[in-house]
Design an enzyme around this catalytic site. Sequence first.
Site, PDB file in Angstrom:
ATOM      1  N   TYR A 287      -4.970 -26.894  -6.668  1.00 15.18           N
ATOM      2  CA  TYR A 287      -5.190 -28.029  -5.784  1.00 15.18           C
ATOM      3  C   TYR A 287      -4.623 -27.677  -4.412  1.00 15.18           C
ATOM      4  O   TYR A 287      -3.739 -28.350  -3.879  1.00 15.18           O
ATOM      5  CB  TYR A 287      -4.580 -29.309  -6.334  1.00 15.18           C
ATOM      6  CG  TYR A 287      -5.395 -30.530  -5.956  1.00 15.18           C
ATOM      7  CD1 TYR A 287      -6.622 -30.777  -6.575  1.00 15.18           C
ATOM      8  CD2 TYR A 287      -4.979 -31.407  -4.966  1.00 15.18           C
ATOM      9  CE1 TYR A 287      -7.396 -31.876  -6.212  1.00 15.18           C
ATOM     10  CE2 TYR A 287      -5.745 -32.505  -4.604  1.00 15.18           C
ATOM     11  CZ  TYR A 287      -6.950 -32.735  -5.228  1.00 15.18           C
ATOM     12  OH  TYR A 287      -7.719 -33.814  -4.858  1.00 15.18           O
TER      13      TYR A 287
ATOM     14  N   HIS B  89       0.007 -24.097   0.727  1.00 13.11           N
ATOM     15  CA  HIS B  89      -0.336 -22.888  -0.028  1.00 13.11           C
ATOM     16  C   HIS B  89      -0.969 -21.834   0.889  1.00 13.11           C
ATOM     17  O   HIS B  89      -0.667 -20.637   0.793  1.00 13.11           O
ATOM     18  CB  HIS B  89      -1.336 -23.213  -1.146  1.00 13.11           C
ATOM     19  CG  HIS B  89      -0.831 -24.176  -2.167  1.00 13.11           C
ATOM     20  ND1 HIS B  89      -1.333 -25.471  -2.286  1.00 13.11           N
ATOM     21  CD2 HIS B  89       0.116 -24.064  -3.123  1.00 13.11           C
ATOM     22  CE1 HIS B  89      -0.724 -26.084  -3.277  1.00 13.11           C
ATOM     23  NE2 HIS B  89       0.171 -25.266  -3.796  1.00 13.11           N
TER      24      HIS B  89
ATOM     25  N   ASP C  52      10.160 -26.535  -2.185  1.00 13.17           N
ATOM     26  CA  ASP C  52      10.721 -26.513  -3.532  1.00 13.17           C
ATOM     27  C   ASP C  52      11.993 -25.662  -3.514  1.00 13.17           C
ATOM     28  O   ASP C  52      12.063 -24.582  -4.100  1.00 13.17           O
ATOM     29  CB  ASP C  52       9.704 -25.947  -4.519  1.00 13.17           C
ATOM     30  CG  ASP C  52       8.456 -26.812  -4.598  1.00 13.17           C
ATOM     31  OD1 ASP C  52       8.596 -28.001  -4.925  1.00 13.17           O
ATOM     32  OD2 ASP C  52       7.357 -26.314  -4.326  1.00 13.17           O
TER      33      ASP C  52
END
Length: 285
Positions: A39, A44, A157
């Site tokens: 997704y 990304h 993250d």
Amino acid sequence: MEIENSGMIVVKTTAKLTALLDRNQRDGKQVGFVPTMGYLHEGHLSLVNQARQENEIVVMSIFVNPAQFGPGEDLDAYPRDVDNDTKLAASVGVDILFIPSVEEMYPQRSETVIKPGPIANVLCGASRPGHFDGVLKVVLKLFNLVDPDHSYFGLKDAQQLAIIETFVREFNLRTTIVRVQTCRESDGLAKSSRNVNLTLIQREEAPVIYKALQLGLSAYKKKNSNSTIKKIVANYIESESSGVIDYVQLLSYPSLSTEMKTDEDVLLACAVKFGNVRLIDNIIM
């Protein structure tokens, strides 16, 4: 090893992937690796862009890893769009796109567990026991399959990144971990695959997270106490949104210790739930 200018290769089996990336056939070319759960969004793609600049061959994986989802978590609800992901990966210059099935990655029931230790017991790990065990399990498998020279992870993250950096260092894995800055929307919201699940009202409120972190950064620069900084962040989120705070925390980074270490940065991190959507963000100071 001829990959450049030949179009992106989509691979679905571990056997084909390892054959393509045999280190004896690389002719000294550097391989950059971007592991994802798909997704894809600009966050990304920013990882790919950096990998593209620093390596001759870029590999991306798309795999929603069941080992890192606990009971009642959103494995089935996790957004997926393989067709669009494939187009986006090709558009930014991915050379090899690895899209394995669960059966391909985990052909047999495995009882082996990799425990990251106390570093996984804070922040997101505190409310998701076993989550980072599953992350390290799939990351090790992917590193062994791709054998990358460089592997790219986003700072959004931050806990995951710290755990993977520690894992690579302590077990002398061949790859070098490259940190990539968090990619944000124009209003400051950290880009995430989960943002698509926000309602219109929740999406309007969600940028409060980054604004609160910036207030925390300002308070940190003014040498306020850790407890005061956390209160400033929490109070702003609670007063300016309907978000429910999971945690607001200051930790030494990357050790993720509550003891502030003079030779480390400081991580100001938070997790906030908007309905069923849990968003995380941080600032490293």
